[in-house]
Design a protein around this motif. Structure first.
Motif, short mmCIF file in Angstrom:
data_model
loop_
_atom_site.label_atom_id
_atom_site.label_comp_id
_atom_site.label_asym_id
_atom_site.label_seq_id
_atom_site.Cartn_x
_atom_site.Cartn_y
_atom_site.Cartn_z
N ARG A 66 0.62 -1.18 -0.08
CA ARG A 66 -0.02 -0.14 -0.05
C ARG A 66 0.77 1.34 0.08
N GLY B 17 1.34 4.05 -2.99
CA GLY B 17 0.86 5.56 -2.73
C GLY B 17 2.00 6.55 -2.52
N LYS C 284 -5.01 12.44 2.02
CA LYS C 284 -5.03 10.89 2.21
C LYS C 284 -6.09 10.10 1.82
N SER C 285 -7.21 10.62 1.77
CA SER C 285 -8.52 9.90 1.34
C SER C 285 -8.34 9.80 -0.32
N ARG D 39 -5.95 6.73 -0.77
CA ARG D 39 -6.35 5.45 -0.20
C ARG D 39 -7.25 5.00 -1.40
N ASP E 118 -6.36 1.60 -3.62
CA ASP E 118 -7.43 0.52 -3.45
C ASP E 118 -7.66 0.19 -5.04
#
Ligand SMILES: Nc1ncnc2c1ncn2[C@@H]1O[C@H](COP(=O)(O)OP(=O)(O)OP(=O)(O)O)[C@@H](O)[C@H]1O
Ligand SMILES: [Mg+2]
Lengths: 386, 299
Positions: A125, A129, A139-140, A143, A147
């Motif tokens: 991850r 990222g 951050k969102s 994420r 994903d």
């Protein structure tokens, strides 16, 4: 795609018109807008010339294979496009802009390294990222994107593992996702399958090709495996000793190699110093007649019944026969020269020392430095008689 | 994990097979002989001296021991040693990381020269290094008048001691980091660069976590060497009690005054710190090995 520089100028023009159609019928002008273009690139390492007048252009959305023997300068080209290496002279253009002085991170490229170069102390991850984090994405958003990408590479269950806890194929996919995460306009892959075993490699090839086409991202990948290049790439650029030897679709390169090197490098080529010794390929002026014969130019049979036109065939002696999985490879001696042929597993097996009929359908000749396919003439005559 | 289990299995089957082949071989004899020799060597060279230090230090009882340690000059010497060590380790950590980073992640002219220069303190005798500082900052130096004008004493003063310590311990961290960083290559840093990371971000998030344990190990070695440094410091110190004496120098003075108990009592501090560092070092080593095993992919 086009190729300039010495020898290959003419082909450049033809390749250009061809790919301009693939963009959707636009005219010459539109097709000049390459996503990446290298102009007269030279690069030395000390005294060693790693890139010699390299010229080519890649159109948007194409998947290009850089193919050449080890040490021919493939990685060097890729690293110069990425900005990890500086050319001595020449221009690198990305989306029409000269990027020679631009830092690697500002060029909008994603790079997949030969050994993946995953950050070993970061999880899958965090690896994927990283590029977004560096670019100060929220951050969102990171994420969400991570994903999306872990799903794309089918590793959403492994997102919290470290690279060391993944298989070679899984690492390769993580490297791919990590390069894609910041949405680069150009993807560069250095021997993406080199460290993966044969079976997984086959699967990954198909997967990579599909994924890249689905995303529509312009990509250049390096390989020294011609099967891989042929299978994955839309266009192939062949490099040799720092030069671009030829560029074109796999079929073009296979059918019309521009230089003896390319003819030799592509396919399973056997050189014959003088092809006029073979039946059906009599002399036609000139003194030297070097040529290339590939297994698929040859039909080999035990007797008359197995060969379509026995009168046009040569007599040969089998020197070696080896099982190759999907067929049997045969080295057969004809007129003192060893030729390579392939034979179906369904047919009566040939053994060392057997006499066989060898029908040479075609030969690739190199008179005047130009590749030309020459068909067997006695074969034609025979078919007329019948 | 998997590989270690496999190795174990291979190993055990191997050792099971051996007795069948050779019940009592010359090999086992040699093995025991070597074990005995190294054990004897260790006892004579290390364990015995340690015991003797302890015994001598306590030969006049606990009170004399504590008194020797509590004595102001001893306290001052300990403080100066700690001060010099802390400054040397801090400076050398920065220098060491920077030079290792330069040597492994970049190509430039004179790289080989820089590499050898960093090794210089290993190659030359500490005494020569001390003399070098005397030449540079002492009375014969062209800088001396300037230093005098600003009342800045280097030689026979604390700055000289710190300089000498920094100089002598300079290569430790670089030498510890260079092989680690070399083995890791540059591709992770390059990958980060293609994603737009700047120099500091790359160092902070990619390089530093990768070299963390090597760095800690280097710092430990550097600390040990800095605390024990004698030669170079002895030359630049001037042996002024309570001012420019470090622990090793203080021990020498006590010893020369035939004050053996006090000398050994103070020496026991250094021994104690050495043992502490050894334990720390082993913990770091154990830790790095453990991580390596943990990171082996379960098959
Ligand atoms: N940093 C370097 N310093 C000196 N020579 C180099 C350097 N990088 C590459 N070369 C040389 O340049 C030539 C081309 O190297 P390059 O890595 O581009 O080859 P390649 O086509 O990618 O080969 P391979 O298929 O083996 O990866 C080689 O002969 C290599 O030895
Ligand atoms: Mg390469």
């Amino acid at each position: 795609m086009s190729v300039g520089g010495r020898k290959i100028d003419a082909s450049g023009a033809s390749a250009r018109t061809r790919t301009s159609m693939s963009v959707g019928g636009q005219k010459e002008v539109a097709s000049m807008a390459y996503e990446v273009e290298l102009k007269n690139i030279n690069k030395h390492y000390g005294d060693f010339k790693a890139s010699d007048q390299v010229n080519f252009g890649v159109e948007r959305g194409r998947l290009i294979g850089l193919l050449g023997p080890s040490g021919s300068g493939k990685t060097t080209i890729l690293r110069m496009i990425a900005g990890l290496e500086t050319p001595d002279s020449g221009d690198i253009l990305i989306a029409g802009e000269r990027v020679n002085e631009l830092a690697p991170g500002k060029r909008g490229i994603g790079f997949v390294f030969q050994n993946y170069a995953l950050f070993r102390h970061m999880t899958v991850r965090e690896n994927i990222g990283f590029g977004l984090k560096v670019q100060k994405e929220s951050k969102s958003r990171i994420r969400e994107r991570v994903d999306e990408l872990t799903r794309l590479i089918g590793l959403d269950k492994f997102a919290d593992r470290y690279p060391m806890q993944l298989s070679g194929g899984q690492r390769q996919r993580v490297a791919f996702a990590r390069a894609l995460a910041p949405s680069p306009r150009l993807l560069l892959l250095d021997e993406p399958f080199a460290a993966i075993d044969a079976k997984v490699r086959k699967e990954l090839r198909g997967w990579l090709r599909e994924t890249i086409h689905k995303l529509g991202i312009t990509s250049i990948f390096v390989t020294h495996d011609q099967d891989e290049a042929v299978e994955v790439a839309d266009d192939i650029i062949i490099t040799n000793r720092g030069r671009v030897e030829q560029a074109g679709t796999p079929l073009e390169i296979y059918r019309k190699p521009h230089t003896p090197f390319v003819a030799d490098f592509i396919g399973e080529s056997v050189h014959v110093p003088d092809y006029t010794v073979f039946k059906g390929f009599s002399a036609r002026g000139g003194s030297e007649h070097p040529g290339i014969i590939r297994p698929e130019f040859i039909e080999i049979g035990l007797d008359d019944r197995e060969i379509a036109m026995p009168l046009a065939a040569e007599h040969g002696i089998v020197r070696a026969a080896y099982f190759r999985g999907s067929n049997v490879g045969i080295d057969v001696e004809v007129k003192g020269q060893i030729l390579k042929a392939a034979r179906s597993l369904e047919k009566v097996p040939l053994q060392e020392g057997d006499e066989a009929l060898v029908l040479i359908h075609r030969i690739l000749s190199f008179e005047g430095g130009q590749a030309k396919t020459i068909a067997n003439q006695s074969k034609r005559k025979e078919s007329v008689v019948i | 994990m998997a590989t270690s289990i496999m190795q174990n299995r291979m190993f055990s089957s191997d050792s099971r097979a051996k007795p069948e082949l050779a019940p009592v071989s010359a090999e086992t004899l040699v093995k025991w002989l070597l074990i005995f020799l190294s054990a004897a060597f260790l006892v004579v060279m290390l364990i015995l001296p340690l015991i003797l230090v302890g015994a001598e230090a306590l030969s006049k009882g606990w009170e004399a021991y504590v008194a020797a340690l509590a004595e102001p000059f001893a306290q001052k010497a300990l403080l100066l040693t700690v001060e010099a060590t802390v400054i040397a380790v801090l400076l050398n950590t920065v220098f060491g990381v920077a030079s290792a980073w330069l040597l492994t992640k970049f190509d430039f002219r004179g790289k080989a020269v820089l590499g050898s220069l960093i090794d210089l303190p290993f190659a030359i005798s500490p005494v020569v290094a001390g003399l070098f500082f005397i030449m540079l900052f002492g009375r014969m130096s062209p800088f001396y008048p300037t230093l005098q004008a600003y009342h800045a004493a280097v030689v026979f003063a604390v700055p000289g001691i710190i300089l000498a310590t920094v100089f002598v311990t300079f290569p430790f961290i670089t030498r510890e980091l260079v092989p680690v960083m070399e083995a890791q290559g540059r591709s992770e840093e390059e990958a980060a660069a293609t994603m737009g990371a700047g120099g500091w971000t790359i160092f902070r998030y990619v390089t530093l976590p990768n070299i963390k344990w090597g760095l800690i190990y280097g710092i430990i070695l550097c600390t040990a060497r800095a605390m024990g440094e004698f030669g170079a410091v002895s030359v630049v110190s001037g042996h002024i009690r309570g001012k420019t004496n470090t622990l090793p120098l203080h021990i020498e003075i006590l010893y020369n005054e035939y004050n053996f108990t006090a000398a050994f009592a103070v020496a026991s501090i250094l021994v104690f710190i050495a043992i502490l560092i050894l334990v720390l070092r082993n913990m770091v080593e154990w830790r790095t090995q453990n991580r390596r095993i943990q990171r082996q992919r379960p098959h």
